[in-house]
Design a protein around this motif. Structure first.
Motif, PDB file in Angstrom:
ATOM      1  N   GLY A  82       0.713  -1.184  -0.028  1.00 55.88           N
ATOM      2  CA  GLY A  82      -0.103   0.109   0.129  1.00 55.88           C
ATOM      3  C   GLY A  82       0.739   1.203  -0.129  1.00 55.88           C
ATOM      4  N   ARG A  83       1.986   1.291   0.365  1.00 58.45           N
ATOM      5  CA  ARG A  83       3.012   2.404   0.551  1.00 58.45           C
ATOM      6  C   ARG A  83       3.277   2.806  -0.893  1.00 58.45           C
ATOM      7  NH1 ARG A  83       7.482   0.327   4.958  1.00 58.45           N
ATOM      8  NH2 ARG A  83       5.959  -0.378   6.535  1.00 58.45           N
ATOM      9  N   PHE A  84       3.046   1.969  -1.981  1.00 58.45           N
ATOM     10  CA  PHE A  84       3.364   2.326  -3.186  1.00 58.45           C
ATOM     11  C   PHE A  84       2.079   2.288  -4.274  1.00 58.45           C
ATOM     12  CE2 PHE A  84       6.730  -0.010  -1.289  1.00 58.45           C
ATOM     13  CZ  PHE A  84       7.720   0.903  -0.963  1.00 58.45           C
ATOM     14  N   ALA A  85       1.164   1.321  -3.820  1.00 62.55           N
ATOM     15  CA  ALA A  85       0.005   1.313  -4.638  1.00 62.55           C
ATOM     16  C   ALA A  85      -0.857   2.543  -4.251  1.00 62.55           C
ATOM     17  CB  ALA A  85      -1.038   0.030  -4.041  1.00 62.55           C
ATOM     18  N   GLU A  86      -0.963   3.182  -2.986  1.00 68.12           N
ATOM     19  CA  GLU A  86      -1.805   3.938  -2.663  1.00 68.12           C
ATOM     20  C   GLU A  86      -1.341   5.539  -3.500  1.00 68.12           C
ATOM     21  OE1 GLU A  86      -2.150   4.179   1.621  1.00 68.12           O
ATOM     22  OE2 GLU A  86      -2.885   2.071   1.529  1.00 68.12           O
TER      23      GLU A  86
END
Length: 114
Positions: A82-86
């Motif tokens: 999520g650190r990158f997907a968000e």
């Protein structure tokens, strides 16, 4: 809280409710893409919609829902993804909503070989 390379909304939610089974998907594709993807379900290649989370069973259920609509659900790892997907979701929002062509945006990740 600022999200990005050291934290994510998904991780924060899991921290706040540690006994829940958390998985993330549907957050990197505009909702306007769901109907057209469903309409062409079964036609190859299916667009991707990543699934990520730390609970394998929850990820299996989410992947099944993603397939039911007509996307292909690549496993993108644990909740820390999520650190990158968000932030990537913000890119898809920009492309869908602020660029020509309309909001029904989909994508595929293809590994090139050779």
């Amino acid at each position: 809280m600022l999200f990005g390379p050291t934290a994510s909304g998904a991780e924060e939610l899991a921290r706040m409710r540690p006994h829940a089974r958390w998985v993330a998907c549907f957050n990197t594709s505009p909702s306007e893409s769901l109907r057209p993807v469903f309409a062409r379900k079964g036609q190859a290649p299916a667009p991707h919609l990543p699934v990520y989370g730390d609970d394998a069973g929850a990820k299996d259920i989410a992947a099944s829902l993603v397939r039911d609509i007509g996307f292909e659900p690549p496993d993108a790892g644990g909740l820390r993804t999520g650190r990158f997907a968000e932030p990537f979701a913000m890119v898809t929002a920009e492309l869908a909503c602020n660029q020509p062509g309309g909001p029904a945006l989909t994508y595929r990740f293809d590994k090139l070989r050779g």
